[in-house]
Design a protein around this motif. Structure first.
Motif, mmCIF file in Angstrom:
data_model
loop_
_atom_site.group_PDB
_atom_site.id
_atom_site.type_symbol
_atom_site.label_atom_id
_atom_site.label_comp_id
_atom_site.label_asym_id
_atom_site.label_seq_id
_atom_site.Cartn_x
_atom_site.Cartn_y
_atom_site.Cartn_z
ATOM 1 N N LEU A 92 0.822 -1.206 0.000
ATOM 2 C CA LEU A 92 0.000 0.000 0.000
ATOM 3 C C LEU A 92 0.856 1.257 0.000
ATOM 4 N N GLN A 94 -2.877 5.080 1.339
ATOM 5 C CA GLN A 94 -3.682 3.869 1.478
ATOM 6 C C GLN A 94 -3.494 3.239 2.862
ATOM 7 N N LEU A 137 -6.239 2.229 5.567
ATOM 8 C CA LEU A 137 -6.242 0.918 6.224
ATOM 9 C C LEU A 137 -6.342 1.077 7.743
ATOM 10 N N LEU A 147 -7.563 -3.780 -0.488
ATOM 11 C CA LEU A 147 -8.043 -2.704 0.372
ATOM 12 C C LEU A 147 -9.543 -2.509 0.196
#
Length: 258
Positions: free
Chosen positions: A208, A212, A216, A250
């Motif tokens: 990621l 991102q 998360l 994700l």
């Protein structure tokens, strides 16, 4: 806290009534209405006026990382309805902004073009206003991008003579309660939740980006709020080979958690 801004008082009035907001005169030249959960600012129309007002309010009321920002207002468009802006363009300054639409509010998405004056020629399948880009540039340093929402209600096709304050009030009032109910579905981030070393090690296999990883973290915090085990969730995920696969995983986490 949910921060709301509108350009016009007639756009703000339905939310003031719905949420039971009271005017706070300590903000001086900017009209601000508040209660314990919401703060609404009426910025005035135009890029300079709106940016100045938002900057003043955020200088006095600094948001927390879990707070939400919501910009609401009428706009020009070729189809009636309520839209969530997935891109905000400012041709006069050659700038483009992309809100991170992590949370699905259920509204159709369109690009918003911010103009320096009322636009009489609305590009096909686009929206036009006079504040959006300036407001986004002001708030992006105070709120996480995924917690910023620009929602626009199409009021005209560039034929402004059909509008007056009462018509704008009635149009916004029609959608005000639905907008607030959808915004309330955005999960509240667990205060103080941090990724442990073991969680970070498991997250590495997802490849990621920094932004991102922030998303998360929010999703795993919400997972814990719902009684789940973030580490166990991470351990159950497959190792990915490309960043595109990481984005897909994700998205899968988002669907599982939300």
């Amino acid at each position: 806290m949910i921060y709301i801004s509108t350009a016009l008082f007639c756009e703000a009035k339905p939310f003031i009534e719905l949420l039971g907001l009271k005017e706070d005169f300590s903000f001086g030249r900017v009209r601000v209405f508040k209660n314990e959960n919401y703060i609404l600012a009426v910025t005035g129309a135009g890029v300079l006026t709106s940016a100045s007002a938002i900057g003043f309010v955020l200088g006095k009321e600094e948001p927390r990382k879990e707070d939400i920002y919501l910009n609401i207002g009428i706009c020009g468009g070729d189809e009636e309805g309520v839209y969530l802006c997935n891109k905000i363009s400012f041709p006069a300054a050659e700038k483009e902004f992309f809100p991170d639409l992590v949370y699905d509010l259920g509204y159709p998405e369109k690009e918003l073009i911010t103009c320096l004056k009322p636009e009489t020629q609305i590009p096909k399948d686009k929206l036009c206003d006079m504040e959006g880009a300036a407001v986004f540039e002001c708030v992006k340093g105070h709120f996480s991008s995924e917690r910023c929402f620009f929602i626009k209600i199409v009021s005209d096709k560039g034929d402004f003579e059909v509008l007056n304050q009462n018509k704008i009030y009635c149009l916004v009032k029609e959608y005000a309660e639905d907008i607030i109910e959808r915004i309330k579905t955005v999960p509240n981030v667990e205060a103080g939740f941090e990724l442990t070393g073991e969680m970070l090690k498991e997250a590495e296999k997802l490849r990621l980006s920094v932004s991102q990883t922030v998303i998360l973290k929010e999703l795993l915090g919400f997972c814990r709020l719902k009684g789940g085990e973030p580490l166990e969730l991470l351990k159950s995920l497959p190792e990915v080979k490309t960043k595109a696969e990481g984005r897909d995983v994700l998205e899968k986490i988002k669907q599982l958690v939300l």
